[in-house]
Write a protein that holds these residues in place. Structure first.
Motif, mmCIF file in Angstrom:
data_model
loop_
_atom_site.group_PDB
_atom_site.id
_atom_site.type_symbol
_atom_site.label_atom_id
_atom_site.label_comp_id
_atom_site.label_asym_id
_atom_site.label_seq_id
_atom_site.Cartn_x
_atom_site.Cartn_y
_atom_site.Cartn_z
ATOM 1 N N ASN A 76 0.808 -1.316 0.135
ATOM 2 C CA ASN A 76 -0.023 0.084 -0.137
ATOM 3 C C ASN A 76 0.827 1.221 -0.055
ATOM 4 O O ASN A 76 0.462 2.166 -0.593
ATOM 5 N N VAL A 77 1.739 1.150 0.566
ATOM 6 C CA VAL A 77 2.926 2.210 0.786
ATOM 7 C C VAL A 77 3.542 2.596 -0.777
ATOM 8 O O VAL A 77 3.641 3.803 -0.977
ATOM 9 N N LEU A 78 3.939 1.487 -1.511
ATOM 10 C CA LEU A 78 4.595 1.387 -2.586
ATOM 11 C C LEU A 78 3.385 2.024 -3.689
ATOM 12 O O LEU A 78 3.468 2.796 -4.641
ATOM 13 N N ALA A 79 2.212 1.717 -3.519
ATOM 14 C CA ALA A 79 1.220 2.059 -4.443
ATOM 15 C C ALA A 79 0.796 3.616 -4.203
ATOM 16 O O ALA A 79 0.469 4.144 -5.140
ATOM 17 N N LEU A 80 0.773 4.064 -2.934
ATOM 18 C CA LEU A 80 0.466 5.419 -2.681
ATOM 19 C C LEU A 80 1.813 6.354 -3.222
ATOM 20 O O LEU A 80 1.626 7.275 -3.682
ATOM 21 N N ALA A 81 2.938 5.838 -3.041
ATOM 22 C CA ALA A 81 4.050 6.323 -3.587
ATOM 23 C C ALA A 81 3.975 6.689 -5.165
ATOM 24 O O ALA A 81 4.207 7.857 -5.668
ATOM 25 N N GLY A 82 3.473 5.621 -5.754
ATOM 26 C CA GLY A 82 3.452 5.600 -7.260
ATOM 27 C C GLY A 82 2.629 6.670 -7.564
ATOM 28 O O GLY A 82 2.507 7.527 -8.787
ATOM 29 N N SER A 83 1.323 6.762 -6.826
ATOM 30 C CA SER A 83 0.072 7.492 -7.383
ATOM 31 C C SER A 83 0.607 9.076 -6.899
ATOM 32 O O SER A 83 0.286 10.170 -7.622
ATOM 33 N N LYS A 84 1.525 8.988 -5.904
ATOM 34 C CA LYS A 84 2.079 10.741 -5.707
ATOM 35 C C LYS A 84 3.116 11.036 -6.841
ATOM 36 O O LYS A 84 3.175 12.130 -6.936
ATOM 37 N N VAL A 85 3.970 10.073 -7.323
ATOM 38 C CA VAL A 85 4.698 10.486 -8.305
ATOM 39 C C VAL A 85 3.997 11.125 -9.630
ATOM 40 O O VAL A 85 4.242 11.951 -10.236
ATOM 41 N N ILE A 86 2.903 10.302 -10.104
ATOM 42 C CA ILE A 86 1.870 10.588 -11.043
ATOM 43 C C ILE A 86 1.546 11.959 -10.823
ATOM 44 O O ILE A 86 1.363 12.777 -11.804
ATOM 45 N N ALA A 87 1.087 12.374 -9.597
ATOM 46 C CA ALA A 87 0.354 13.434 -9.205
ATOM 47 C C ALA A 87 1.350 14.402 -9.257
ATOM 48 O O ALA A 87 0.917 15.792 -9.611
ATOM 49 N N ALA A 88 2.701 14.362 -8.972
ATOM 50 C CA ALA A 88 3.550 15.303 -9.063
ATOM 51 C C ALA A 88 4.085 15.715 -10.413
ATOM 52 O O ALA A 88 4.932 16.694 -10.658
ATOM 53 N N ARG A 89 3.651 15.006 -11.522
ATOM 54 C CA ARG A 89 3.970 15.037 -12.856
ATOM 55 C C ARG A 89 2.848 15.375 -13.819
ATOM 56 O O ARG A 89 2.509 14.689 -14.526
ATOM 57 N N PRO A 90 2.160 16.416 -13.443
ATOM 58 C CA PRO A 90 0.956 16.689 -13.982
ATOM 59 C C PRO A 90 0.952 17.055 -15.787
ATOM 60 O O PRO A 90 -0.342 17.348 -15.921
ATOM 61 N N ALA A 91 1.914 17.252 -16.277
ATOM 62 C CA ALA A 91 2.162 17.405 -17.654
ATOM 63 C C ALA A 91 2.556 16.081 -18.364
ATOM 64 O O ALA A 91 2.376 16.131 -19.701
ATOM 65 N N THR A 92 2.578 14.912 -17.627
ATOM 66 C CA THR A 92 3.031 13.729 -18.262
ATOM 67 C C THR A 92 1.699 12.656 -18.190
ATOM 68 O O THR A 92 1.019 12.348 -17.070
ATOM 69 N N LEU A 93 1.563 12.098 -19.482
ATOM 70 C CA LEU A 93 0.455 10.963 -19.469
ATOM 71 C C LEU A 93 1.021 9.539 -18.843
ATOM 72 O O LEU A 93 0.189 9.021 -18.200
ATOM 73 N N PHE A 94 2.106 9.290 -19.142
ATOM 74 C CA PHE A 94 2.593 7.994 -19.001
ATOM 75 C C PHE A 94 3.751 8.023 -18.210
ATOM 76 O O PHE A 94 4.963 8.111 -18.735
ATOM 77 N N THR A 95 3.991 8.320 -16.931
ATOM 78 C CA THR A 95 4.999 8.645 -16.072
ATOM 79 C C THR A 95 5.925 7.290 -15.926
ATOM 80 O O THR A 95 7.137 7.383 -16.179
ATOM 81 N N PHE A 96 5.135 6.146 -15.872
ATOM 82 C CA PHE A 96 5.936 4.880 -15.605
ATOM 83 C C PHE A 96 5.942 4.177 -16.845
ATOM 84 O O PHE A 96 4.859 3.760 -17.254
ATOM 85 N N ALA A 97 7.244 3.736 -17.584
ATOM 86 C CA ALA A 97 7.107 3.181 -18.941
ATOM 87 C C ALA A 97 8.331 2.407 -18.735
ATOM 88 O O ALA A 97 9.305 2.624 -17.837
ATOM 89 N N PRO A 98 8.482 1.279 -19.678
ATOM 90 C CA PRO A 98 10.000 0.836 -19.749
ATOM 91 C C PRO A 98 11.189 1.607 -20.075
ATOM 92 O O PRO A 98 10.954 2.572 -20.540
#
Length: 194
Positions: free
Chosen positions: A47-69
């Motif tokens: 749950n901590v990791l999932a929340l961290a991932g969500s926070k990273v996405i929220a911190a990059r509001p100009a990016t559609l796909f933050t996590f990619a290969p």
């Protein structure tokens, strides 16, 4: 067979862009000061990791796909564009294509107004910010040259449509052409639809 295939921006594992995402993620997961960050992340609650991932996405509001290969040199040894150009793929018949208005509405979902080309006050800089949010290595001079040579605003009713066309071609349309063209160039049957 592929419809609207996407060859996304693929930086190397040690690129500053990827390092920045990793540092943000580690910080949001509470591991930024750990002596072994990876060990800390491996031990963290899901749950901590999932929340961290969500926070990273929220911190990059100009990016559609933050996590990619990413290109790591082991599992992914070559970027897909180079692999196709070099013939490093299974030689099988292919059918690839794209749809009308491939780039439509993608930026409208972005919370960052400076990268949302659907905003009433969008400018050429808004289009650049949107595209640069998807392709972090895109430079302003490269963007300006593309606009001047291929996407002048006079060809579009507004900046939103200009950005949609640029994004659709960058991410989907040109990818379909690249894949089918590479297959043909390397001896496979290749078909393309639009």
């Amino acid at each position: 067979m592929g419809d609207s295939p996407s060859l996304s921006f693929m930086p190397a594992y040690n690129d500053s862009y990827i390092e920045g995402i990793f540092q943000q993620f580690a910080t949001f997961a509470g591991c930024e000061n750990a002596s072994d960050v990876m060990q800390c992340l491996r031990a963290a609650d899901g749950n901590v990791l999932a929340l961290a991932g969500s926070k990273v996405i929220a911190a990059r509001p100009a990016t559609l796909f933050t996590f990619a290969p990413v290109l790591d040199g082991t599992f992914l040894r070559e970027r897909p564009v180079e692999a196709f150009k070099n013939g490093h793929f299974a030689k099988v018949p292919v059918l690839f294509g794209s749809n009308t208005n491939e780039g439509a509405e993608w930026s409208a979902s972005l919370p960052d107004a400076s990268a949302n080309t659907s905003m009433f006050n969008a400018t050429e800089t808004t289009v650049y910010n949107f595209l640069q949010g998807q392709f972090a290595s895109l430079t302003r001079p490269s963007f300006d040259r593309a606009v001047a040579e291929h996407y002048p605003l006079s060809d579009f009713a507004n900046f939103s449509l200009q950005g949609q066309q640029m994004y659709g071609e960058m991410r989907y349309i040109c990818t379909a052409e690249l894949v089918s063209g590479a297959a043909f160039d390397h001896g496979s049957e290749a078909f393309q639809f639009q």
